[in-house]
Design a protein around this motif. Structure first.
Motif, PDB file in Angstrom:
ATOM      1  N   MET A   1       0.834  -1.184   0.000  1.00 29.41           N
ATOM      2  CA  MET A   1       0.000   0.000   0.000  1.00 29.41           C
ATOM      3  C   MET A   1       0.876   1.244   0.000  1.00 29.41           C
ATOM      4  O   MET A   1       1.782   1.386   0.824  1.00 29.41           O
ATOM      5  CB  MET A   1      -0.908   0.008   1.243  1.00 29.41           C
ATOM      6  N   ARG A   2       0.612   2.142  -0.931  1.00 28.07           N
ATOM      7  CA  ARG A   2       1.357   3.390  -1.010  1.00 28.07           C
ATOM      8  C   ARG A   2       0.728   4.418  -0.079  1.00 28.07           C
ATOM      9  O   ARG A   2      -0.492   4.544  -0.006  1.00 28.07           O
ATOM     10  CB  ARG A   2       1.390   3.888  -2.450  1.00 28.07           C
ATOM     11  N   LEU A   3       1.554   5.196   0.596  1.00 27.77           N
ATOM     12  CA  LEU A   3       1.081   6.093   1.646  1.00 27.77           C
ATOM     13  C   LEU A   3       1.205   7.560   1.267  1.00 27.77           C
ATOM     14  O   LEU A   3       1.211   8.432   2.142  1.00 27.77           O
ATOM     15  CB  LEU A   3       1.861   5.827   2.941  1.00 27.77           C
ATOM     16  N   SER A   4       1.266   7.847  -0.012  1.00 21.12           N
ATOM     17  CA  SER A   4       1.461   9.239  -0.439  1.00 21.12           C
ATOM     18  C   SER A   4       0.313  10.148   0.000  1.00 21.12           C
ATOM     19  O   SER A   4       0.504  11.360   0.150  1.00 21.12           O
ATOM     20  CB  SER A   4       1.630   9.295  -1.963  1.00 21.12           C
ATOM     21  N   PHE A   5      -0.881   9.575   0.229  1.00 21.58           N
ATOM     22  CA  PHE A   5      -2.009  10.409   0.659  1.00 21.58           C
ATOM     23  C   PHE A   5      -1.784  11.013   2.047  1.00 21.58           C
ATOM     24  O   PHE A   5      -2.496  11.946   2.455  1.00 21.58           O
ATOM     25  CB  PHE A   5      -3.316   9.606   0.627  1.00 21.58           C
ATOM     26  N   THR A 111      -4.975   1.718   8.383  1.00 20.78           N
ATOM     27  CA  THR A 111      -5.597   0.396   8.429  1.00 20.78           C
ATOM     28  C   THR A 111      -7.029   0.429   7.899  1.00 20.78           C
ATOM     29  O   THR A 111      -7.525  -0.569   7.392  1.00 20.78           O
ATOM     30  CB  THR A 111      -5.583  -0.172   9.859  1.00 20.78           C
ATOM     31  N   GLN A 112      -7.699   1.595   7.988  1.00 23.16           N
ATOM     32  CA  GLN A 112      -9.041   1.704   7.414  1.00 23.16           C
ATOM     33  C   GLN A 112      -8.995   1.715   5.889  1.00 23.16           C
ATOM     34  O   GLN A 112      -9.998   1.470   5.237  1.00 23.16           O
ATOM     35  CB  GLN A 112      -9.739   2.968   7.923  1.00 23.16           C
ATOM     36  N   HIS A 113      -7.840   2.018   5.300  1.00 24.17           N
ATOM     37  CA  HIS A 113      -7.708   1.997   3.841  1.00 24.17           C
ATOM     38  C   HIS A 113      -7.342   0.604   3.309  1.00 24.17           C
ATOM     39  O   HIS A 113      -7.387   0.381   2.096  1.00 24.17           O
ATOM     40  CB  HIS A 113      -6.645   2.999   3.382  1.00 24.17           C
ATOM     41  N   LEU A 114      -6.936  -0.291   4.182  1.00 25.55           N
ATOM     42  CA  LEU A 114      -6.564  -1.639   3.747  1.00 25.55           C
ATOM     43  C   LEU A 114      -7.813  -2.439   3.392  1.00 25.55           C
ATOM     44  O   LEU A 114      -8.858  -2.255   4.023  1.00 25.55           O
ATOM     45  CB  LEU A 114      -5.793  -2.350   4.865  1.00 25.55           C
ATOM     46  N   GLN A 141     -24.153   1.381 -15.443  1.00 19.68           N
ATOM     47  CA  GLN A 141     -23.392   2.262 -14.564  1.00 19.68           C
ATOM     48  C   GLN A 141     -22.055   1.577 -14.281  1.00 19.68           C
ATOM     49  O   GLN A 141     -22.007   0.381 -14.006  1.00 19.68           O
ATOM     50  CB  GLN A 141     -24.113   2.514 -13.240  1.00 19.68           C
ATOM     51  N   ALA A 142     -20.984   2.325 -14.362  1.00 22.00           N
ATOM     52  CA  ALA A 142     -19.657   1.784 -14.063  1.00 22.00           C
ATOM     53  C   ALA A 142     -18.902   2.800 -13.221  1.00 22.00           C
ATOM     54  O   ALA A 142     -19.033   4.013 -13.429  1.00 22.00           O
ATOM     55  CB  ALA A 142     -18.893   1.482 -15.346  1.00 22.00           C
ATOM     56  N   GLU A 143     -18.135   2.299 -12.282  1.00 22.21           N
ATOM     57  CA  GLU A 143     -17.450   3.190 -11.343  1.00 22.21           C
ATOM     58  C   GLU A 143     -16.078   2.627 -11.003  1.00 22.21           C
ATOM     59  O   GLU A 143     -15.936   1.430 -10.722  1.00 22.21           O
ATOM     60  CB  GLU A 143     -18.277   3.337 -10.071  1.00 22.21           C
ATOM     61  N   ALA A 144     -15.084   3.474 -11.029  1.00 25.98           N
ATOM     62  CA  ALA A 144     -13.747   3.094 -10.578  1.00 25.98           C
ATOM     63  C   ALA A 144     -13.624   3.407  -9.093  1.00 25.98           C
ATOM     64  O   ALA A 144     -14.131   4.428  -8.620  1.00 25.98           O
ATOM     65  CB  ALA A 144     -12.687   3.854 -11.362  1.00 25.98           C
ATOM     66  N   GLY A 145     -12.962   2.543  -8.359  1.00 24.21           N
ATOM     67  CA  GLY A 145     -12.794   2.778  -6.939  1.00 24.21           C
ATOM     68  C   GLY A 145     -11.582   2.066  -6.388  1.00 24.21           C
ATOM     69  O   GLY A 145     -10.934   1.265  -7.084  1.00 24.21           O
ATOM     70  N   VAL A 146     -11.267   2.367  -5.151  1.00 24.08           N
ATOM     71  CA  VAL A 146     -10.216   1.673  -4.404  1.00 24.08           C
ATOM     72  C   VAL A 146     -10.855   1.207  -3.104  1.00 24.08           C
ATOM     73  O   VAL A 146     -11.305   2.024  -2.298  1.00 24.08           O
ATOM     74  CB  VAL A 146      -9.005   2.581  -4.120  1.00 24.08           C
ATOM     75  N   TRP A 147     -10.929  -0.093  -2.934  1.00 23.02           N
ATOM     76  CA  TRP A 147     -11.638  -0.668  -1.800  1.00 23.02           C
ATOM     77  C   TRP A 147     -10.762  -0.672  -0.553  1.00 23.02           C
ATOM     78  O   TRP A 147      -9.591  -1.054  -0.638  1.00 23.02           O
ATOM     79  CB  TRP A 147     -12.052  -2.112  -2.124  1.00 23.02           C
ATOM     80  N   PRO A 148     -11.295  -0.260   0.612  1.00 18.63           N
ATOM     81  CA  PRO A 148     -12.680   0.143   0.903  1.00 18.63           C
ATOM     82  C   PRO A 148     -12.910   1.652   0.954  1.00 18.63           C
ATOM     83  O   PRO A 148     -14.013   2.083   1.286  1.00 18.63           O
ATOM     84  CB  PRO A 148     -12.900  -0.471   2.275  1.00 18.63           C
ATOM     85  N   ALA A 149     -11.877   2.459   0.668  1.00 18.66           N
ATOM     86  CA  ALA A 149     -12.031   3.912   0.796  1.00 18.66           C
ATOM     87  C   ALA A 149     -13.149   4.443  -0.086  1.00 18.66           C
ATOM     88  O   ALA A 149     -13.796   5.447   0.248  1.00 18.66           O
ATOM     89  CB  ALA A 149     -10.712   4.611   0.448  1.00 18.66           C
TER      90      ALA A 149
END
Length: 364
Positions: A1-5, A111-114, A141-149
């Motif tokens: 997991m990258r932490l740049s955020f 850990t909430q982003h994992l 409908q289509a959506e891009a996302g990063v789970w679970p954020a």
């Protein structure tokens, strides 16, 4: 997991106030409940030494996520009377918490982003007989996302309506569009839900590489809930599943460790590697590590097991901090990634290991 955020957290020195608060509004009198929770946390911060401007800065943003539906929370960080970061939590924190410390308490947010899985969700809806002569439309409908954020921060969404008589040809064009989108997103999986016939038509026309990463699920009629598209199905699909990138890093670590290659294990060896900027990815068994302490200086790589060690490096006034706080700052500051792996799958000495960018004679 990258932490740049998390980079904004470390642009200025502390001390920091770190607040984790349940801001769900699925209860009676939600605003009053949130205000009461914040009052308790504000008093706790004041007892820890937080100054009034810092408390005011937090109070100004508490509960400002009123437009986020469903259960969720806020992670708020301030320093010197200014807001540093306000993050949405996909799930309410297990316990509201507030900490005033030299470094921000960022590990619960991490850990909430994992597991941080990039994906595409596609909902295809059609009611009627699947014949070319049938009147009606196929709705996509289509959506891009990063789970679970993405549950509380849904990504870009595509809306498309196609006459049912044109659906076979349109599905080919849509498949190529989704393939390009998935490549750009780096998606691990494509989740397709909705009508069986229309969804199967689309899946059969996806490019081969994308089709092999596709998971078919049952899905409801299109609705706008303000949450992630196909959220209940995503929960089922991604439960216990690591991100493909993290799994690759974990396997790489196993291989290097077996060959005594560019990898470290144990807290002492890993901290020494962080001091030299050698760590490309840190592996943890049990975050957070709040029960452990490390010593830190002003710079991210100034991290040690003992105060005297940092003083020998020229750090005049080291601070003793929670290990998870110190490790997250070191990872962000040195551009390293974080991989959380279950202990029963990859046991690590002290619960810590690292993939290294390089090795030298000084590496433990």
């Amino acid at each position: 997991m990258r932490l740049s955020f998390l980079e904004p957290l470390y642009a200025e020195p502390g001390p920091f106030a770190s607040v984790y608060l349940d801001t769900s509004r699925d209860v009676e009198h939600p605003e009053r409940a949130i205000d009461l929770r914040w009052r308790r946390l504000r008093d706790a911060l004041a007892r820890q030494g937080a100054d009034p401007p810092t408390l005011t800065a937090i109070g100004q943003v508490v509960g400002e996520d009123a437009d986020v539906p469903g259960p969720h929370g806020q992670a708020i960080f301030t320093a010197h009377g200014a807001l540093v970061l306000d993050g949405e939590l996909p799930q309410p924190p297990a316990h509201d918490s507030a900490r005033y410390s030299t470094l921000p308490d960022a590990m619960p947010l991490v850990t909430q982003h994992l597991p941080d899985i990039p994906y595409l969700a596609v909902l295809v809806h059609y009611r009627g007989l699947p014949t070319a002569e049938t009147h009606g439309t196929v709705t996509v409908q289509a959506e891009a996302g990063v789970w679970p954020a993405s549950t509380v921060a849904p990504g870009e969404r595509l809306h498309l309506q196609v006459p049912v008589a044109e659906w076979h040809d349109a599905a080919v064009r849509l498949g190529h569009r989704l393939d390009e989108w998935a490549r750009h997103q780096g998606s691990d999986a494509v989740i397709v839900g909705g009508n069986d016939w229309a969804g199967n038509v689309l899946v059969r026309r996806l490019p081969g590489g994308l089709r092999r990463r596709t998971v078919r699920v049952a899905g409801p009629a299109p609705t706008d809930t303000g949450r992630a598209l196909l959220e209940p199905q995503l929960i089922s699909v991604f439960h216990g599943r690591p991100a493909a990138h993290d799994l690759e890093l974990a396997n790489m670590y196993i291989g290097r460790r077996a060959l005594h290659g560019a990898a470290s294990e144990g807290l002492a060896a890993t901290v020494a590697a962080l001091q030299r900027g050698q760590v490309s990815a840190l592996l943890l068994n049990h975050p957070p590590l709040s029960s452990l302490r490390l010593w830190t200086g002003p710079q991210p790589s100034q991290i040690a097991l003992a105060e005297d060690e940092l003083r020998s490096f020229g750090v005049r006034a080291p601070h003793e901090d929670h290990a998870d706080e110190a490790l997250v700052r070191a990872l962000v500051g040195t551009g390293a990634e974080l991989v959380v792996v279950p202990q029963d799958e990859l046991p690590l000495r002290d619960g810590v290991g690292a993939l290294l960018r390089y090795t030298d004679a000084g590496t433990p």
